[in-house]
Design a protein around this motif. Structure first.
Motif, short mmCIF file in Angstrom:
data_model
loop_
_atom_site.label_atom_id
_atom_site.label_comp_id
_atom_site.label_asym_id
_atom_site.label_seq_id
_atom_site.Cartn_x
_atom_site.Cartn_y
_atom_site.Cartn_z
N GLY A 44 59.52 72.93 96.43
CA GLY A 44 59.29 72.46 95.08
C GLY A 44 59.47 70.98 94.88
N VAL A 45 59.41 70.63 93.62
CA VAL A 45 59.48 69.24 93.20
C VAL A 45 60.27 69.17 91.89
CG1 VAL A 45 57.28 69.36 91.95
CG2 VAL A 45 58.08 67.17 92.82
N ASN A 46 60.95 68.06 91.69
CA ASN A 46 61.69 67.81 90.46
C ASN A 46 60.78 67.11 89.47
OD1 ASN A 46 63.80 67.39 88.59
ND2 ASN A 46 64.22 65.39 89.48
N LEU A 47 60.71 67.62 88.24
CA LEU A 47 59.87 67.02 87.21
C LEU A 47 60.72 66.39 86.12
CD1 LEU A 47 57.05 69.70 87.00
CD2 LEU A 47 57.12 67.59 88.32
N PHE A 121 50.49 70.31 87.17
CA PHE A 121 50.93 71.57 87.76
C PHE A 121 49.90 72.11 88.75
CE2 PHE A 121 53.64 71.21 84.08
CZ PHE A 121 54.86 71.64 84.58
N GLN A 122 48.63 71.89 88.48
CA GLN A 122 47.59 72.31 89.42
C GLN A 122 47.69 71.52 90.72
OE1 GLN A 122 44.23 71.79 86.81
NE2 GLN A 122 44.25 73.95 86.19
N ARG A 123 47.97 70.21 90.62
CA ARG A 123 48.15 69.41 91.84
C ARG A 123 49.36 69.87 92.63
NH1 ARG A 123 46.74 65.29 88.37
NH2 ARG A 123 48.88 64.57 88.17
N ILE A 124 50.43 70.22 91.93
CA ILE A 124 51.63 70.73 92.60
C ILE A 124 51.28 71.99 93.38
CG2 ILE A 124 53.87 71.83 92.18
CD1 ILE A 124 54.18 69.78 89.83
N ARG A 125 50.58 72.91 92.74
CA ARG A 125 50.16 74.15 93.40
C ARG A 125 49.24 73.85 94.58
NH1 ARG A 125 46.41 76.98 89.95
NH2 ARG A 125 45.04 75.54 91.00
N ASP A 126 48.28 72.94 94.38
CA ASP A 126 47.33 72.60 95.44
C ASP A 126 48.01 71.97 96.66
OD1 ASP A 126 45.36 73.59 93.79
OD2 ASP A 126 44.61 71.60 93.19
N ALA A 131 57.50 75.95 93.45
CA ALA A 131 58.63 75.89 92.51
C ALA A 131 58.69 74.49 91.88
CB ALA A 131 59.93 76.18 93.23
N VAL A 132 59.14 74.45 90.65
CA VAL A 132 59.39 73.17 89.99
C VAL A 132 60.76 73.22 89.35
CG1 VAL A 132 56.97 72.59 89.53
CG2 VAL A 132 58.28 73.85 87.83
#
Length: 142
Positions: A44-47, A121-126, A131-132
């Motif tokens: 995941g990534v922290n937003l 969020f689409q870029r994160i998934r791609d 997880a975020v």
């Protein structure tokens, strides 16, 4: 009848946005053993900086407003500001003092609508992340 260790109100709060089939699967699944490994590891990534305004992640907002005086936006680099906001509280106090309540709220609304979007969020998934982390201040839940 599906069973769950969570009360129905909690399930609804957690799953309300999920498709019905996913909600049913979650409600029907048994709670995992305390140390059971996930089938797929979290990546995941922290937003930060979206719901909790912090100088680092929300630097575009802080850069523009941290040193503003007399209602004028300060477009100088933060390092040149006379008085720097170091947290959400400082930023909001300064915005309200300089711009007024309505304009301060509009500025935050604009930030929240543009800092992260559906495309983010689409870029994160791609990128293969699943997880975020969405930090937010406790005062949001009061």
């Amino acid at each position: 009848q599906a069973s769950s260790s969570l009360p129905p109100s909690v399930l609804h709060a957690l799953c309300g946005a999920l498709p019905a089939a996913a909600q049913h699967r979650m409600a029907a699944s048994k709670a995992p053993a305390p140390m059971e490994r996930l089938a797929e590891p979290w990546r995941g990534v922290n937003l930060g900086g979206w719901l909790l305004l912090e100088p680092g992640p929300a630097s575009p907002l802080f850069d523009v407003h941290a040193g503003a005086e007399d209602g004028q936006l300060d477009r100088r680099p933060r390092s040149e500001h006379v008085q720097e906001a170091t947290c959400e509280w400082d930023l909001m106090c300064g915005l309200r003092r300089r711009l007024g309540d309505a304009a301060a709220e509009e500025e935050i609304r604009r930030h929240r609508e543009t800092h992260l979007t559906r495309a983010s969020f689409q870029r994160i998934r791609d990128c293969g992340l699943n997880a975020v982390r969405l930090p937010f201040g406790y005062w949001v839940a009061l």
